[in-house]
Scaffold this motif. Structure first.
Motif, PDB file in Angstrom:
ATOM      1  N   GLY A 111       0.797  -1.219   0.000  1.00  0.00           N
ATOM      2  CA  GLY A 111       0.000   0.000   0.000  1.00  0.00           C
ATOM      3  C   GLY A 111       0.826   1.263   0.000  1.00  0.00           C
ATOM      4  N   GLY A 112       2.054   1.209   0.548  1.00  0.00           N
ATOM      5  CA  GLY A 112       2.914   2.376   0.564  1.00  0.00           C
ATOM      6  C   GLY A 112       3.425   2.785  -0.793  1.00  0.00           C
ATOM      7  N   ALA A 113       3.217   1.954  -1.814  1.00  0.00           N
ATOM      8  CA  ALA A 113       3.668   2.270  -3.173  1.00  0.00           C
ATOM      9  C   ALA A 113       2.573   2.901  -4.018  1.00  0.00           C
ATOM     10  CB  ALA A 113       4.176   1.001  -3.860  1.00  0.00           C
ATOM     11  N   GLY A 154      -1.866  -3.266  -1.776  1.00  0.00           N
ATOM     12  CA  GLY A 154      -1.289  -2.776  -3.022  1.00  0.00           C
ATOM     13  C   GLY A 154      -2.064  -3.193  -4.251  1.00  0.00           C
ATOM     14  N   LYS A 155      -3.179  -3.883  -4.065  1.00  0.00           N
ATOM     15  CA  LYS A 155      -3.961  -4.404  -5.194  1.00  0.00           C
ATOM     16  C   LYS A 155      -4.310  -3.294  -6.175  1.00  0.00           C
ATOM     17  CE  LYS A 155      -8.243  -6.982  -6.205  1.00  0.00           C
ATOM     18  NZ  LYS A 155      -7.635  -8.017  -7.083  1.00  0.00           N
ATOM     19  N   HIS A 201      -8.699 -12.880  -7.632  1.00  0.00           N
ATOM     20  CA  HIS A 201      -9.329 -13.223  -8.909  1.00  0.00           C
ATOM     21  C   HIS A 201     -10.205 -12.134  -9.533  1.00  0.00           C
ATOM     22  CE1 HIS A 201      -7.843 -17.266  -8.464  1.00  0.00           C
ATOM     23  NE2 HIS A 201      -8.500 -17.464  -7.339  1.00  0.00           N
ATOM     24  N   LEU A 202     -10.353 -10.997  -8.905  1.00  0.00           N
ATOM     25  CA  LEU A 202     -11.137  -9.918  -9.502  1.00  0.00           C
ATOM     26  C   LEU A 202     -10.165  -8.796  -9.887  1.00  0.00           C
ATOM     27  CD1 LEU A 202     -14.550  -8.600  -8.125  1.00  0.00           C
ATOM     28  CD2 LEU A 202     -13.015  -7.223  -9.498  1.00  0.00           C
ATOM     29  N   PRO A 203      -9.818  -8.668 -11.163  1.00  0.00           N
ATOM     30  CA  PRO A 203      -8.764  -7.720 -11.557  1.00  0.00           C
ATOM     31  C   PRO A 203      -9.169  -6.269 -11.304  1.00  0.00           C
ATOM     32  CG  PRO A 203      -9.367  -9.176 -13.387  1.00  0.00           C
ATOM     33  CD  PRO A 203     -10.342  -9.415 -12.294  1.00  0.00           C
ATOM     34  N   ARG A 237     -10.063   1.087  -7.140  1.00  0.00           N
ATOM     35  CA  ARG A 237      -9.496   0.864  -5.809  1.00  0.00           C
ATOM     36  C   ARG A 237     -10.145  -0.368  -5.191  1.00  0.00           C
ATOM     37  NH1 ARG A 237      -6.753   4.720  -2.755  1.00  0.00           N
ATOM     38  NH2 ARG A 237      -6.481   2.957  -1.315  1.00  0.00           N
ATOM     39  N   TYR A 238      -9.388  -1.048  -4.372  1.00  0.00           N
ATOM     40  CA  TYR A 238      -9.909  -2.172  -3.609  1.00  0.00           C
ATOM     41  C   TYR A 238      -9.472  -1.965  -2.164  1.00  0.00           C
ATOM     42  CZ  TYR A 238     -11.418  -6.915  -2.522  1.00  0.00           C
ATOM     43  OH  TYR A 238     -12.092  -7.991  -1.996  1.00  0.00           O
TER      44      TYR A 238
END
Length: 576
Positions: free
Chosen positions: A219-221, A245-246, A421-423, A429-430
């Motif tokens: 997440g920091g990226a 980070g997703k 599995h959900l791109p 955002r996720y």
């Protein structure tokens, strides 16, 4: 003679607090008014701070958390004393785990309140001691003037360090006391921290010479999405992300392995890399699902938090600094492949350039094939567990615009299903409660995300067990009348714990919940509710819900059961 100095401005502690929040750009707060915090609420409108009142303080915390993640501004929650503050503690713990800038403000016992209990309303031994074990800071002020200092301190932390939750306690007698407030203090502007030049040179040299590099993004990226993608393409490196980070790199990109730190095949590949670059991630066991095997190569860690250089797997090359500036500096220190020599003969030069481009394309094609094979190996590991969810996830993806914000719960449909599995692409955002792993996050988080940006589609994903931790927030969503689909995969209880009990050889206990007609419950709150028995029905319901004011609860039954509880067993059938 000079004019006498102006008299100091006298205001109440409640107004000093609200004034300080407004000075830092706060325009929305979440919370529930109570007997002890009314002096705070009195001043919100005058300082143009809107207020949203969830039905439970935990919901207020999750909503403020998601508001912060989507708006890139700190989320603010207001509680009253005692039980209200403890109600929000789970949300504070989640914000700490996920590095979310959450500010919780509350009254506290009076300044001179005796240590001996007196039975004052909401009295507890120490609110600050309770929150100090959960938040980054719990600051009890001792004067009206100190309130502005405490708020500025909180926002300075948010801007200059790893963002984490802060609690500010104002003794309830200070809230109504009229005292000099002092000047309005604001957090100073901060320049992004830059990694040490020698460390950058060492990291660039390691990456430049790597035969099998890989990148892990946390997440920091997120603020360095474009730079991280460019670096991956320059290196020909597969990209793995944590749950936080997703979507930093589009999960349909040929180099992306998505959220797959939990995959044995992916962990094995990372362990065998000659150089692994980890940006803004803890490499935490909650993402890995077990400890990462010892690395055979060099670990380069880029993080704003010094502690991460020594946590879990210590960095061989530490890059302490802001992710965006650090990755940009790596790119500057990492020139692309050298151009072919230019011959004076035009035909020869053209031929050399053609060969160079062909070699580059061939290398990229090889890496893309390797990543595709590894992705298939990852999917095969859990296909038997995930197959029943995949058609529904495909239907969700097809029905939603690319910029949709998805909020998630600590539920099987999310960590086994949607997360891997959900791109998701960078424009979407996720939001998932990783690490701390709280239940009940998805619905109030969706409300917070929707208020942060009402123009973006927002969808909540939950299980029936997790939803019922915060199902009362359907009333909040009804009050807002914003389109909000809430997709609930209903497996009749706590499916993950049920499966763990079975795998241990235990008899499942306290995990099968009596069925609830969740669509009817949503309608009882004033929203909408439907049942989707197929992926096609789910896609149709989602498209309709995105254009319908108010929440629409879409129940997806995964285990058939009647909508009325089974009759109680006869006495002779009861276990002895």
């Amino acid at each position: 003679m000079s004019d006498p100095p102006a008299a100091p401005t006298l205001i109440t502690g409640g107004e000093a607090l609200v004034r300080a929040l407004a000075a830092h750009g706060v325009t929305r707060a979440f919370g529930i008014p109570g007997t002890h915090n009314l002096e705070i609420y009195r001043h919100l409108a005058a300082h143009r701070i809107d207020h949203l009142n969830p039905r439970h303080e935990q919901g207020a915390g999750y909503a403020a958390d998601a508001y912060a993640r989507v708006s890139d501004r700190p989320g603010v929650a207001i509680t009253t004393t005692g039980p209200a503050l403890l109600n929000i503690a789970a949300a504070v713990g989640q914000a700490y785990s996920d590095s979310v800038p959450l500010l919780v403000v509350s009254p506290g016992m009076p300044l001179r309140h005796p240590r001996q209990s007196t039975g004052l309303l909401h009295e507890m031994r120490s609110q600050t001691e309770a929150l100090r074990g959960i938040a980054a800071i719990s600051h009890r002020v001792s004067s009206v003037e100190e309130i502005g200092v405490a708020v500025a301190r909180a926002f300075t932390l948010f801007r200059t360090r790893r963002p984490r939750p802060v609690h500010i306690e104002v003794p309830l007698d200070l809230l109504t006391a009229t005292e000099p407030a002092g000047p309005v203090r604001t957090a100073p502007p901060a320049s992004p921290a830059t990694a040490d030049p020698d460390a950058l040179s060492a990291a660039a040299e390691a990456l430049r010479s790597a035969a099998r590099p890989a990148i892990v993004l946390g997440g920091g990226a997120r603020g360095a999405a474009a730079e991280c993608l460019r670096l991956a393409e320059e290196l020909g490196a597969p990209v793995v992300t944590s749950a936080n980070g997703k979507g930093i790199v589009a999960e349909t990109h040929p180099l992306s392995l998505g959220v797959s730190l939990h995959s044995r095949a992916v962990r094995r590949r990372l362990a065998e890399c000659d150089v692994l670059l980890a940006v803004g991630t803890e490499l935490a066991e909650s993402d890995l699902w077990e400890p990462l095997p010892a690395l055979t190569g060099t670990l380069v860690r880029a993080d704003i938090d010094p502690a991460q250089m020594y946590a879990g797997l210590p960095a061989d090359i530490p890059l302490l600094g802001d992710a965006r500036h650090t990755v940009r500096a790596l790119l500057d220190a990492l020139p692309g492949a050298p151009a072919p020599a230019i011959d004076t003969d035009t035909d020869t030069a053209h031929q050399a350039r053609t060969i160079h481009r062909a070699d580059t394309a061939q290398r990229a094609d090889t890496v893309h094939r390797d990543v595709a094979a590894l992705r298939e190996e990852r999917n095969a590991e859990t296909r038997s567990e995930d197959t029943h969810l995949l058609p529904y996830l495909a239907a969700i993806r097809a029905a939603l615009p690319a910029d949709t914000v998805l909020t998630s719960d600590s539920a099987q449909c999310c960590y086994y299903g949607a997360i891997p599995h959900l791109p998701v692409a960078p424009e979407g955002r996720y939001l998932h409660p990783t690490g701390f792993g709280t239940l009940g996050y998805a619905l109030p988080a969706a409300i917070g995300a929707k208020t942060a940006d009402p123009t973006r589609p927002v969808v909540a994903l939950s299980g029936d067990g997790g939803l019922q931790f915060s199902v009362q927030e359907l009333a909040t969503a009804v009050q807002l009348q914003l389109p909000l689909p809430v997709v609930v995969f209903d497996n009749g209880g706590y499916g993950e714990i049920r499966d763990e009990m079975v795998s241990r050889g235990d008899r499942p206990t306290a995990v099968d919940l009596p069925p609830v007609d969740l669509p009817a419950l949503a309608r009882a709150y004033g929203g909408h509710g439907v049942r989707a028995d197929s992926p096609e029905a789910l896609a149709d319901a989602l498209r309709h819900a995105l254009n319908t004011p108010g929440p629409t609860l879409i129940s997806v039954p995964l285990t058939p059961f009647p909508l009325t509880p089974a009759p109680a067993p006869a006495p002779e059938e009861l276990p002895r």
